[in-house]
Design a protein around this motif. Structure first.
Motif, PDB file in Angstrom:
ATOM      1  N   GLU A 146       0.834  -1.206   0.000  1.00 32.06           N
ATOM      2  CA  GLU A 146       0.000   0.000   0.000  1.00 32.06           C
ATOM      3  C   GLU A 146       0.867   1.254   0.000  1.00 32.06           C
ATOM      4  O   GLU A 146       0.567   2.224  -0.700  1.00 32.06           O
ATOM      5  CB  GLU A 146      -0.924   0.009   1.214  1.00 32.06           C
ATOM      6  CG  GLU A 146      -2.038  -1.021   1.143  1.00 32.06           C
ATOM      7  CD  GLU A 146      -2.818  -1.141   2.432  1.00 32.06           C
ATOM      8  OE1 GLU A 146      -4.009  -1.502   2.348  1.00 32.06           O
ATOM      9  OE2 GLU A 146      -2.260  -0.898   3.529  1.00 32.06           O
ATOM     10  N   LEU A 147       1.951   1.230   0.763  1.00 36.31           N
ATOM     11  CA  LEU A 147       2.847   2.390   0.800  1.00 36.31           C
ATOM     12  C   LEU A 147       3.549   2.583  -0.533  1.00 36.31           C
ATOM     13  O   LEU A 147       3.643   3.702  -1.056  1.00 36.31           O
ATOM     14  CB  LEU A 147       3.869   2.241   1.931  1.00 36.31           C
ATOM     15  CG  LEU A 147       3.291   2.281   3.348  1.00 36.31           C
ATOM     16  CD1 LEU A 147       4.370   1.970   4.367  1.00 36.31           C
ATOM     17  CD2 LEU A 147       2.635   3.614   3.634  1.00 36.31           C
ATOM     18  N   LEU A 148       4.060   1.497  -1.102  1.00 39.41           N
ATOM     19  CA  LEU A 148       4.774   1.589  -2.373  1.00 39.41           C
ATOM     20  C   LEU A 148       3.860   2.020  -3.516  1.00 39.41           C
ATOM     21  O   LEU A 148       4.332   2.564  -4.525  1.00 39.41           O
ATOM     22  CB  LEU A 148       5.447   0.253  -2.706  1.00 39.41           C
ATOM     23  CG  LEU A 148       6.640  -0.106  -1.828  1.00 39.41           C
ATOM     24  CD1 LEU A 148       7.104  -1.531  -2.101  1.00 39.41           C
ATOM     25  CD2 LEU A 148       7.790   0.886  -2.031  1.00 39.41           C
ATOM     26  N   ALA A 149       2.563   1.808  -3.381  1.00 42.57           N
ATOM     27  CA  ALA A 149       1.614   2.213  -4.412  1.00 42.57           C
ATOM     28  C   ALA A 149       1.422   3.733  -4.455  1.00 42.57           C
ATOM     29  O   ALA A 149       0.905   4.260  -5.436  1.00 42.57           O
ATOM     30  CB  ALA A 149       0.271   1.525  -4.196  1.00 42.57           C
ATOM     31  N   LEU A 150       1.850   4.429  -3.402  1.00 41.66           N
ATOM     32  CA  LEU A 150       1.734   5.890  -3.367  1.00 41.66           C
ATOM     33  C   LEU A 150       2.865   6.509  -4.186  1.00 41.66           C
ATOM     34  O   LEU A 150       4.039   6.222  -3.945  1.00 41.66           O
ATOM     35  CB  LEU A 150       1.800   6.398  -1.920  1.00 41.66           C
ATOM     36  CG  LEU A 150       0.699   5.911  -0.985  1.00 41.66           C
ATOM     37  CD1 LEU A 150       0.997   6.340   0.446  1.00 41.66           C
ATOM     38  CD2 LEU A 150      -0.652   6.441  -1.435  1.00 41.66           C
ATOM     39  N   GLY A 152       5.691   8.580  -5.061  1.00 46.12           N
ATOM     40  CA  GLY A 152       6.626   9.338  -4.231  1.00 46.12           C
ATOM     41  C   GLY A 152       7.217   8.508  -3.110  1.00 46.12           C
ATOM     42  O   GLY A 152       8.206   8.887  -2.502  1.00 46.12           O
ATOM     43  N   VAL A 153       6.589   7.373  -2.790  1.00 46.08           N
ATOM     44  CA  VAL A 153       7.090   6.487  -1.741  1.00 46.08           C
ATOM     45  C   VAL A 153       7.804   5.326  -2.414  1.00 46.08           C
ATOM     46  O   VAL A 153       7.196   4.549  -3.145  1.00 46.08           O
ATOM     47  CB  VAL A 153       5.961   5.954  -0.834  1.00 46.08           C
ATOM     48  CG1 VAL A 153       6.524   4.996   0.211  1.00 46.08           C
ATOM     49  CG2 VAL A 153       5.226   7.102  -0.164  1.00 46.08           C
ATOM     50  N   GLY A 154       9.111   5.232  -2.175  1.00 44.97           N
ATOM     51  CA  GLY A 154       9.905   4.168  -2.766  1.00 44.97           C
ATOM     52  C   GLY A 154      10.436   3.208  -1.719  1.00 44.97           C
ATOM     53  O   GLY A 154      10.159   3.351  -0.521  1.00 44.97           O
ATOM     54  N   VAL A 158      10.266   3.220   2.548  1.00 41.76           N
ATOM     55  CA  VAL A 158       9.631   2.121   3.276  1.00 41.76           C
ATOM     56  C   VAL A 158      10.626   1.502   4.251  1.00 41.76           C
ATOM     57  O   VAL A 158      10.277   1.193   5.398  1.00 41.76           O
ATOM     58  CB  VAL A 158       9.059   1.060   2.305  1.00 41.76           C
ATOM     59  CG1 VAL A 158       8.602  -0.180   3.056  1.00 41.76           C
ATOM     60  CG2 VAL A 158       7.895   1.655   1.509  1.00 41.76           C
ATOM     61  N   ARG A 159      11.881   1.335   3.819  1.00 41.10           N
ATOM     62  CA  ARG A 159      12.907   0.782   4.705  1.00 41.10           C
ATOM     63  C   ARG A 159      13.086   1.669   5.933  1.00 41.10           C
ATOM     64  O   ARG A 159      13.121   1.191   7.069  1.00 41.10           O
ATOM     65  CB  ARG A 159      14.253   0.635   3.973  1.00 41.10           C
ATOM     66  CG  ARG A 159      15.376   0.109   4.873  1.00 41.10           C
ATOM     67  CD  ARG A 159      16.722   0.028   4.160  1.00 41.10           C
ATOM     68  NE  ARG A 159      17.136   1.230   3.464  1.00 41.10           N
ATOM     69  CZ  ARG A 159      17.655   2.315   4.069  1.00 41.10           C
ATOM     70  NH1 ARG A 159      17.810   2.341   5.366  1.00 41.10           N
ATOM     71  NH2 ARG A 159      18.020   3.369   3.354  1.00 41.10           N
TER      72      ARG A 159
END
Length: 174
Positions: A146-150, A152-154, A158-159
């Motif tokens: 879900e985060l990576l689908a935004l 600007g969020v790579g 996430v790490r």
């Protein structure tokens, strides 16, 4: 237990917020879009996306979903059943959901972006804020996908978010 004056203080601390009335009760809007109000019986009503409303309902079982014409539009809970810290977070999430993205991003750049780590970078911060995610607690309710689908969020952001959450004994949703 919170009061209408605490709600007022939390709402008016956010940029562009105006106070008005709705059915004779206090109501707050940003650029003409309502995000928080008080209803009869001392309930606070918050315009939230479905996932935020789900998270709020999980924490505040005395609350309930708000719907208009069968469409979910938010969450409501008795003011007496929510503490000040939770109220502030809910009001901020509702404001972020309804405020223009440009205003949300400008607020983020002024350092008023909750507890998101600056090390994730401005694009990731802007993406999270644009999605109504302003705190690490809200990040923890999301999956990596879900985060990576935004936009600007790579993977690096996430790490970093995983590491910061782990330091607090939390993790992303599986």
């Amino acid at each position: 237990m919170t009061t209408v004056s605490q709600l007022r203080k939390a709402a008016l601390a956010l940029p562009g917020t105006e106070e008005g009335t709705h059915l004779g009760m206090a109501a707050f809007s940003v650029r003409g879009k309502g995000f928080a109000s008080v209803a009869k019986g001392g309930w606070v009503q918050l315009r939230l996306p479905a996932d935020e409303a789900d998270a709020a309902l999980a924490v505040h079982p005395s609350g309930e979903r708000l719907a208009r014409a069968g469409t979910p539009i938010g969450f409501r809970v008795p003011l007496t059943d929510v503490n000040g810290k939770d109220l502030n977070a809910l009001v901020r999430a509702a404001w972020t959901h309804r405020a223009p993205k440009r205003l949300v991003t400008a607020t983020s750049q002024d350092g008023n972006d909750g507890d998101l780590p600056a090390s994730i970078g401005k694009p990731a911060t802007g993406a999270l804020l644009g999605a109504g995610i302003t705190t690490l607690a809200q990040v923890a309710t999301r999956t990596e996908q879900e985060l990576l689908a935004l936009h600007g969020v790579g993977p690096k952001a996430v790490r970093i978010l995983r590491e910061v959450l782990a330091e607090q004994g939390r993790s992303l949703r599986e």
